[in-house]
Structures are given as structure tokens and as C-alpha cells.
Design a protein around this motif. Structure first.
Motif, PDB file in Angstrom:
ATOM      1  N   MET A  26      14.925 -29.910   5.619  1.00 45.65           N
ATOM      2  CA  MET A  26      14.672 -28.211   6.107  1.00 45.65           C
ATOM      3  C   MET A  26      15.928 -27.719   6.552  1.00 45.65           C
ATOM      4  O   MET A  26      16.149 -26.592   6.328  1.00 45.65           O
ATOM      5  CB  MET A  26      13.646 -28.234   7.242  1.00 45.65           C
ATOM      6  CG  MET A  26      12.250 -28.529   6.668  1.00 45.65           C
ATOM      7  SD  MET A  26      11.751 -27.868   5.080  1.00 45.65           S
ATOM      8  CE  MET A  26      11.405 -26.218   5.760  1.00 45.65           C
ATOM      9  N   GLU A  27      16.696 -28.623   7.049  1.00 43.22           N
ATOM     10  CA  GLU A  27      18.322 -28.130   7.534  1.00 43.22           C
ATOM     11  C   GLU A  27      18.983 -27.805   6.178  1.00 43.22           C
ATOM     12  O   GLU A  27      19.542 -26.702   6.242  1.00 43.22           O
ATOM     13  CB  GLU A  27      19.027 -29.037   8.247  1.00 43.22           C
ATOM     14  CG  GLU A  27      18.768 -29.209   9.845  1.00 43.22           C
ATOM     15  CD  GLU A  27      19.359 -30.487  10.298  1.00 43.22           C
ATOM     16  OE1 GLU A  27      20.347 -30.870   9.790  1.00 43.22           O
ATOM     17  OE2 GLU A  27      18.741 -30.880  11.234  1.00 43.22           O
ATOM     18  N   LEU A  28      19.066 -28.453   5.135  1.00 41.13           N
ATOM     19  CA  LEU A  28      19.550 -28.266   4.025  1.00 41.13           C
ATOM     20  C   LEU A  28      18.844 -27.064   3.370  1.00 41.13           C
ATOM     21  O   LEU A  28      19.528 -25.933   2.767  1.00 41.13           O
ATOM     22  CB  LEU A  28      19.626 -29.332   2.705  1.00 41.13           C
ATOM     23  CG  LEU A  28      20.363 -29.259   1.848  1.00 41.13           C
ATOM     24  CD1 LEU A  28      22.042 -28.931   2.175  1.00 41.13           C
ATOM     25  CD2 LEU A  28      20.216 -30.412   0.877  1.00 41.13           C
ATOM     26  N   PHE A  29      17.529 -26.723   3.316  1.00 43.85           N
ATOM     27  CA  PHE A  29      16.972 -25.612   2.722  1.00 43.85           C
ATOM     28  C   PHE A  29      17.475 -24.395   3.478  1.00 43.85           C
ATOM     29  O   PHE A  29      17.854 -23.512   2.954  1.00 43.85           O
ATOM     30  CB  PHE A  29      15.673 -25.824   2.931  1.00 43.85           C
ATOM     31  CG  PHE A  29      14.788 -24.319   2.427  1.00 43.85           C
ATOM     32  CD1 PHE A  29      14.664 -24.535   0.752  1.00 43.85           C
ATOM     33  CD2 PHE A  29      14.143 -23.586   3.257  1.00 43.85           C
ATOM     34  CE1 PHE A  29      14.192 -23.083   0.431  1.00 43.85           C
ATOM     35  CE2 PHE A  29      13.943 -22.391   2.733  1.00 43.85           C
ATOM     36  CZ  PHE A  29      13.633 -22.283   1.402  1.00 43.85           C
ATOM     37  N   SER A  30      17.527 -24.447   4.534  1.00 40.70           N
ATOM     38  CA  SER A  30      17.851 -23.323   5.636  1.00 40.70           C
ATOM     39  C   SER A  30      19.300 -22.940   5.069  1.00 40.70           C
ATOM     40  O   SER A  30      19.882 -21.883   5.118  1.00 40.70           O
ATOM     41  CB  SER A  30      17.656 -23.695   7.156  1.00 40.70           C
ATOM     42  OG  SER A  30      16.506 -24.000   7.359  1.00 40.70           O
ATOM     43  N   ALA A  31      20.294 -23.938   5.137  1.00 41.74           N
ATOM     44  CA  ALA A  31      21.559 -23.667   4.887  1.00 41.74           C
ATOM     45  C   ALA A  31      21.784 -23.044   3.509  1.00 41.74           C
ATOM     46  O   ALA A  31      22.573 -21.962   3.315  1.00 41.74           O
ATOM     47  CB  ALA A  31      22.336 -24.869   4.869  1.00 41.74           C
ATOM     48  N   TRP A  32      21.157 -23.468   2.422  1.00 37.18           N
ATOM     49  CA  TRP A  32      21.150 -22.836   1.074  1.00 37.18           C
ATOM     50  C   TRP A  32      20.451 -21.303   1.138  1.00 37.18           C
ATOM     51  O   TRP A  32      21.212 -20.321   0.397  1.00 37.18           O
ATOM     52  CB  TRP A  32      20.450 -23.738   0.238  1.00 37.18           C
ATOM     53  CG  TRP A  32      21.159 -24.750  -0.466  1.00 37.18           C
ATOM     54  CD1 TRP A  32      21.981 -25.617   0.375  1.00 37.18           C
ATOM     55  CD2 TRP A  32      21.060 -25.450  -1.658  1.00 37.18           C
ATOM     56  NE1 TRP A  32      22.609 -26.578  -0.369  1.00 37.18           N
ATOM     57  CE2 TRP A  32      22.138 -26.475  -1.627  1.00 37.18           C
ATOM     58  CE3 TRP A  32      20.282 -25.430  -2.773  1.00 37.18           C
ATOM     59  CZ2 TRP A  32      22.128 -27.435  -2.887  1.00 37.18           C
ATOM     60  CZ3 TRP A  32      20.463 -26.070  -3.916  1.00 37.18           C
ATOM     61  CH2 TRP A  32      21.499 -27.221  -3.716  1.00 37.18           C
ATOM     62  N   LEU A  33      19.440 -21.172   1.823  1.00 31.12           N
ATOM     63  CA  LEU A  33      18.681 -20.027   1.973  1.00 31.12           C
ATOM     64  C   LEU A  33      19.752 -19.028   2.521  1.00 31.12           C
ATOM     65  O   LEU A  33      19.922 -17.722   2.246  1.00 31.12           O
ATOM     66  CB  LEU A  33      17.472 -20.058   2.823  1.00 31.12           C
ATOM     67  CG  LEU A  33      16.694 -18.673   2.950  1.00 31.12           C
ATOM     68  CD1 LEU A  33      15.985 -18.314   1.370  1.00 31.12           C
ATOM     69  CD2 LEU A  33      15.534 -18.783   4.042  1.00 31.12           C
ATOM     70  N   GLU A  34      20.426 -19.348   3.763  1.00 32.72           N
ATOM     71  CA  GLU A  34      21.461 -18.346   4.300  1.00 32.72           C
ATOM     72  C   GLU A  34      22.558 -18.147   3.490  1.00 32.72           C
ATOM     73  O   GLU A  34      23.088 -16.882   3.329  1.00 32.72           O
ATOM     74  CB  GLU A  34      21.830 -19.015   5.711  1.00 32.72           C
ATOM     75  CG  GLU A  34      20.668 -18.778   6.748  1.00 32.72           C
ATOM     76  CD  GLU A  34      20.015 -17.580   6.759  1.00 32.72           C
ATOM     77  OE1 GLU A  34      20.809 -16.549   6.645  1.00 32.72           O
ATOM     78  OE2 GLU A  34      18.988 -17.584   6.903  1.00 32.72           O
ATOM     79  N   ARG A  35      22.935 -19.060   2.736  1.00 28.75           N
ATOM     80  CA  ARG A  35      24.171 -19.043   1.705  1.00 28.75           C
ATOM     81  C   ARG A  35      23.649 -17.817   0.650  1.00 28.75           C
ATOM     82  O   ARG A  35      24.525 -16.949   0.349  1.00 28.75           O
ATOM     83  CB  ARG A  35      24.776 -20.137   1.066  1.00 28.75           C
ATOM     84  CG  ARG A  35      25.599 -20.178   0.053  1.00 28.75           C
ATOM     85  CD  ARG A  35      26.248 -21.654  -0.275  1.00 28.75           C
ATOM     86  NE  ARG A  35      27.376 -21.194  -1.175  1.00 28.75           N
ATOM     87  CZ  ARG A  35      27.291 -21.354  -2.561  1.00 28.75           C
ATOM     88  NH1 ARG A  35      26.158 -21.959  -2.877  1.00 28.75           N
ATOM     89  NH2 ARG A  35      28.299 -21.236  -3.178  1.00 28.75           N
ATOM     90  N   ALA A  36      22.449 -18.015   0.223  1.00 31.50           N
ATOM     91  CA  ALA A  36      21.829 -17.159  -0.938  1.00 31.50           C
ATOM     92  C   ALA A  36      21.843 -15.756  -0.262  1.00 31.50           C
ATOM     93  O   ALA A  36      22.394 -14.834  -0.987  1.00 31.50           O
ATOM     94  CB  ALA A  36      20.727 -17.734  -1.096  1.00 31.50           C
ATOM     95  N   ARG A  37      21.537 -15.661   0.838  1.00 31.62           N
ATOM     96  CA  ARG A  37      21.326 -14.458   1.620  1.00 31.62           C
ATOM     97  C   ARG A  37      22.537 -13.406   1.828  1.00 31.62           C
ATOM     98  O   ARG A  37      22.740 -12.418   1.614  1.00 31.62           O
ATOM     99  CB  ARG A  37      21.085 -14.707   3.375  1.00 31.62           C
ATOM    100  CG  ARG A  37      19.467 -14.237   3.332  1.00 31.62           C
ATOM    101  CD  ARG A  37      19.191 -14.012   4.984  1.00 31.62           C
ATOM    102  NE  ARG A  37      18.338 -15.160   5.319  1.00 31.62           N
ATOM    103  CZ  ARG A  37      16.916 -14.905   5.076  1.00 31.62           C
ATOM    104  NH1 ARG A  37      16.360 -13.831   4.270  1.00 31.62           N
ATOM    105  NH2 ARG A  37      16.085 -15.649   5.705  1.00 31.62           N
ATOM    106  N   GLY A  38      23.689 -14.321   1.544  1.00 25.87           N
ATOM    107  CA  GLY A  38      25.348 -13.725   1.640  1.00 25.87           C
ATOM    108  C   GLY A  38      25.614 -13.376   0.363  1.00 25.87           C
ATOM    109  O   GLY A  38      26.368 -12.545   0.314  1.00 25.87           O
ATOM    110  N   VAL A  39      24.921 -13.785  -0.739  1.00 26.33           N
ATOM    111  CA  VAL A  39      25.822 -13.447  -2.085  1.00 26.33           C
ATOM    112  C   VAL A  39      24.851 -12.915  -3.092  1.00 26.33           C
ATOM    113  O   VAL A  39      25.271 -12.303  -4.060  1.00 26.33           O
ATOM    114  CB  VAL A  39      26.204 -14.751  -2.575  1.00 26.33           C
ATOM    115  CG1 VAL A  39      27.378 -15.142  -1.914  1.00 26.33           C
ATOM    116  CG2 VAL A  39      25.435 -15.891  -2.686  1.00 26.33           C
ATOM    117  N   GLU A  40      23.401 -13.162  -2.894  1.00 28.38           N
ATOM    118  CA  GLU A  40      22.418 -12.705  -3.881  1.00 28.38           C
ATOM    119  C   GLU A  40      21.972 -11.346  -3.748  1.00 28.38           C
ATOM    120  O   GLU A  40      21.829 -10.686  -2.573  1.00 28.38           O
ATOM    121  CB  GLU A  40      21.103 -13.395  -3.656  1.00 28.38           C
ATOM    122  CG  GLU A  40      21.126 -14.970  -4.096  1.00 28.38           C
ATOM    123  CD  GLU A  40      21.665 -15.123  -5.328  1.00 28.38           C
ATOM    124  OE1 GLU A  40      21.266 -14.349  -6.274  1.00 28.38           O
ATOM    125  OE2 GLU A  40      22.198 -16.506  -5.516  1.00 28.38           O
TER     126      GLU A  40
END
Ligand SMILES: Cc1cc2nc3c(=O)[nH]c(=O)nc-3n(C[C@H](O)[C@H](O)[C@H](O)COP(=O)(O)O)c2cc1C
Length: 187
Positions: free
Chosen positions: A1-15
Motif C-alpha cells: 500500500m505504501e508503494l501504491f500511495s507513492a505511485w498515486l501521488e507521483r501520478a497526481r503530479g504529472v497526469e
């Protein structure tokens, strides 16, 4: 879930689009699959939550066959996350709390929509919205009894990262009791 949250947050910044949009696959008792987009409303160690009408085709699928698969695709990040597992209904209090945060017109829309039932034209929806609005007046709009949260409890999560020349990374986590087994897959 930590990895998922990190990917989601990264996506928020670029998508440019809503990064919480995910494909939800269900199947009926005959194994006939169907897939549609829904929005992720909560993700924590218990699973991945979305909301919908229990009387919709996906709701009926889940009542008969409470398993689902989810798929996120974040194109700019060149990432995909796939989740599979059983589905449980979110507790009424949690669903009520979430429903209360929705804009009033969305709340009224949940009452007005016989989701995925045929309608004769847009006027039928608009009339139902006006009727539901009049019924609630100035008071609070409560959660409709057929509008629920569903939590996909992950048994398997796969993180896919695009790499040049299709040498992609695929990292899979499989739940084994209280722990997770991690493995890599060929792309
Ligand atoms: C980006 C996006 C997000 C959506 N989010 C939801 C959602 O959270 N809940 C929902 O019931 N429908 C949502 N929808 C509509 C569904 O895709 C679908 O049309 C509807 O729920 C009926 O599905 P069913 O007939 O398979 O039950 C969304 C559609 C799109 C394109």
C-alpha cells in the motif's frame, strides 16, 4: 500500500486527468465479464473503495460473485497497477460519512438515477432530479439504500513500469496469510 500511495501521488503530479479513475472488472455467475471505469475513493491497508448502486449490473455481479479486478493506467508516468481480490461492502457508517461529503446535486443524483436502467430520454432523469430535490427540500440528503461502498480486498497487486524496448518492470505482491510474497515477472 505504501508503494501504491507513492505511485498515486507521483501520478497526481504529472497526469492531466483524474488519477483515481480505475477500470473495475466483475463477472456474473456464468463467468461473463464486464468492465467499466469507477473512481477510487479510499485506499488503505483494508483495500480499495469505490461507490455505486447495488442495483446496477456491477452491483448485481458483485452480489452473486463478490470478486473483482481493478486496473489503473497512468500514461504520463508510464505505469499500470493491477489489483485482484474479494469484495466486501463498506460499513454503513463509513458510506454515510462519505456520502455526506458529496455535493448536494450529486447526492440528489444518486436518488434520481436508476443506474443502467433504460430511460425514455434525458427529461426522465431531469424530472427525477427535480422530484428528489423537492422531497428533500432544504433538509439533508441521506444516502439511498441501494447506494453502497465496495472494498476490493487485495490478494494480488501488480506494479508495471514501462521501460525502453519493452524491457518493462513487473513487480507482483501476493498475499499469503498475514504477509506478502514479492516476485518479479517477465514483461
Ligand atoms: C472516469 C469515470 C469514472 C466513473 N466513476 C464511477 C463511480 O465511481 N461509480 C459509478 O457508479 N459509476 C462511475 N462511472 C460510470 C461507470 O463507468 C458506469 O457507466 C456505470 O457505473 C454503470 O455501470 P454498470 O452498468 O456496469 O453497473 C464512471 C465513469 C467514468 C468514465
Amino acid at each position: 500500500m505504501e508503494l501504491f500511495s507513492a505511485w498515486l501521488e507521483r501520478a497526481r503530479g504529472v497526469e492531466p486527468d483524474d488519477v483515481t479513475a480505475m477500470a473495475l472488472a466483475t463477472a456474473d455467475l456464468k463467468g461473463r465479464p464486464s468492465v467499466r471505469m469507477v473512481l477510487l475513493k479510499r485506499a488503505d491497508e483494508r483495500g480499495f473503495v469505490f461507490y455505486t448502486h447495488s442495483t446496477s449490473p456491477k452491483g448485481l455481479d458483485l452480489a452473486a460473485n463478490p470478486r473483482a479486478a481493478l486496473c489503473f493506467h497512468w500514461a504520463k508516468s508510464e505505469q499500470q497497477v493491477r489489483i485482484e481480490g474479494p469484495v466486501v461492502t463498506v460499513a454503513d457508517a463509513e458510506a454515510d460519512d462519505y456520502f455526506a461529503t458529496r455535493p448536494r446535486l450529486s447526492q440528489i443524483g444518486a436518488w434520481a438515477s436508476g443506474q443502467s436502467q433504460p430511460m425514455r430520454g434525458r427529461f426522465e432523469l431531469e424530472r427525477a432530479v427535480v422530484q428528489a430535490g423537492l422531497e428533500f427540500g432544504a433538509g439533508p440528503v441521506l444516502r439511498p439504500p441501494n447506494w453502497h461502498g465496495y472494498r476490493v480486498v487485495p490478494e494480488r497487486i501488480e506494479f508495471w513500469q514501462q521501460r525502453p524496448f519493452r524491457h518493462h518492470d513487473r513487480r507482483v505482491f501476493v498475499r499469503e496469510g498475514a504477509t506478502w510474497r514479492a516476485e518479479w515477472l517477465f514483461p
